[in-house]
Structure formats: C-alpha cells, structure tokens
Enzyme design. Structure first.
Site, mmCIF file in Angstrom:
data_model
loop_
_atom_site.group_PDB
_atom_site.id
_atom_site.type_symbol
_atom_site.label_atom_id
_atom_site.label_comp_id
_atom_site.label_asym_id
_atom_site.label_seq_id
_atom_site.Cartn_x
_atom_site.Cartn_y
_atom_site.Cartn_z
ATOM 1 N N CYS A 1 -3.405 -34.272 -17.876
ATOM 2 C CA CYS A 1 -3.385 -35.731 -17.907
ATOM 3 C C CYS A 1 -2.181 -36.269 -17.147
ATOM 4 O O CYS A 1 -1.171 -35.597 -17.028
ATOM 5 C CB CYS A 1 -3.336 -36.236 -19.354
ATOM 6 N N CYS B 1 -13.446 -39.573 -19.649
ATOM 7 C CA CYS B 1 -14.478 -38.603 -19.297
ATOM 8 C C CYS B 1 -14.347 -38.399 -17.793
ATOM 9 O O CYS B 1 -14.070 -39.362 -17.066
ATOM 10 C CB CYS B 1 -15.866 -39.111 -19.674
ATOM 11 N N CYS C 1 -15.499 -35.658 -23.074
ATOM 12 C CA CYS C 1 -16.222 -34.535 -22.472
ATOM 13 C C CYS C 1 -15.287 -33.331 -22.417
ATOM 14 O O CYS C 1 -14.076 -33.483 -22.310
ATOM 15 C CB CYS C 1 -16.774 -34.892 -21.094
#
Length: 155
Positions: A88, A7, A80
């Site tokens: 990423c 998150c 989220c």
C-alpha cells in the site's frame, strides 16, 4: 469515520462497498473506493444491481488510490485477495487496515439469473458488514479501541 475500500481494479466490489456504505451509514461513515490499477470504468452490472437495490450510483467512478492521499482514511478495507497482498502507499500508514474477502460477481460466468444472484448476494453481504461497521462508528472510539472493535468484527 472515514473508510477507503480498495480493490485492484476498482470496478465492482469496492464500488459496491462505497455505494452501500454511503447509502446506509452516511450519518457516521464517509466511504470512498479506489484501486491500485483502476479499470477506468465502473462495471455496468455493479451500477445495474445497485440501482435495482435502490442505492444511488451518482458520482461512482473507478479511480486510483493515489487520488486519495488527501482523504486520510481511518480505515482501509481491501475487498479482493490480490489487493490485500499489494504494498500500500506510504500515506496509508496511519490507517487501520483490514481485509474483507468478497467473491467477485463480475467474474462469474453463467446464466443471467446466476450472475444476478451473485451480485445480489454480494450486495447482501456488504450490507450485513456495513451494519456492523455503523454500530462501531457510532461509538466514536479511539484508534486503539477502533482497531480492537474491527478485529472483533472479522473474527
């Protein structure tokens, strides 16, 4: 199976997910949590409602996903919507990625009772999802089988 919950600020939903997973599924799953822009502290109500539910908060901390390259998660779960859209780190490349959109109880404005209900509902939803994850982890699946089982979980 190793799971890394992500998150953006790593202070509420990912922390709740880590604690609940390690509490209920530690025989088959090792869970950690992190954020792309960690707040540096766990939301106090996350700790309060985990404790209320009888779930250990020992060792929980808000930390960067950069601290977990060594962890090599089998599964990375964003909790989220903003984290789901972020690029990423490259070392997540071998991990199976999935998204569990969860409402953020720490952002709710309302009475103390309404906020408590939101935290309790979020914890209940995570417990439900973790019970399904545990069933999958118990099967010791190959990566392709795991990917298929996880896709079935969210559909």
């Amino acid at each position: 199976m190793k799971i890394l919950y992500i998150c953006t600020h790593n202070r509420c939903r990912s922390i709740l997910s880590e604690a609940i997973t390690n509490h209920f599924a530690s025989d088959h799953i090792q869970a950690k949590s992190a954020g792309s822009q960690p707040a540096g502290e766990v939301h106090p109500l996350s700790l309060r409602y985990l404790n209320e539910a009888g779930i250990s908060t020992e060792g929980l901390q808000s930390q960067s996903w950069d601290d977990f390259e060594y962890f090599k998660p089998d599964v990375v779960i964003t909790v989220c919507d903003s984290a789901a859209g972020e690029a990423c780190p490259v070392w997540f490349g071998q991990s199976i990625k999935m998204h569990w959109g969860l409402a953020d109880p720490s952002k709710l404005e309302g009475t103390e009772e309404e906020i408590a209900a939101a935290f309790r509902e979020c914890i209940k939803e995570i417990k439900h999802r973790v019970s399904h994850l545990q069933g999958i982890a118990e099967q010791a699946l190959s990566q392709s089988q795991l990917k298929h089982a996880l896709s079935e979980l969210i559909n």
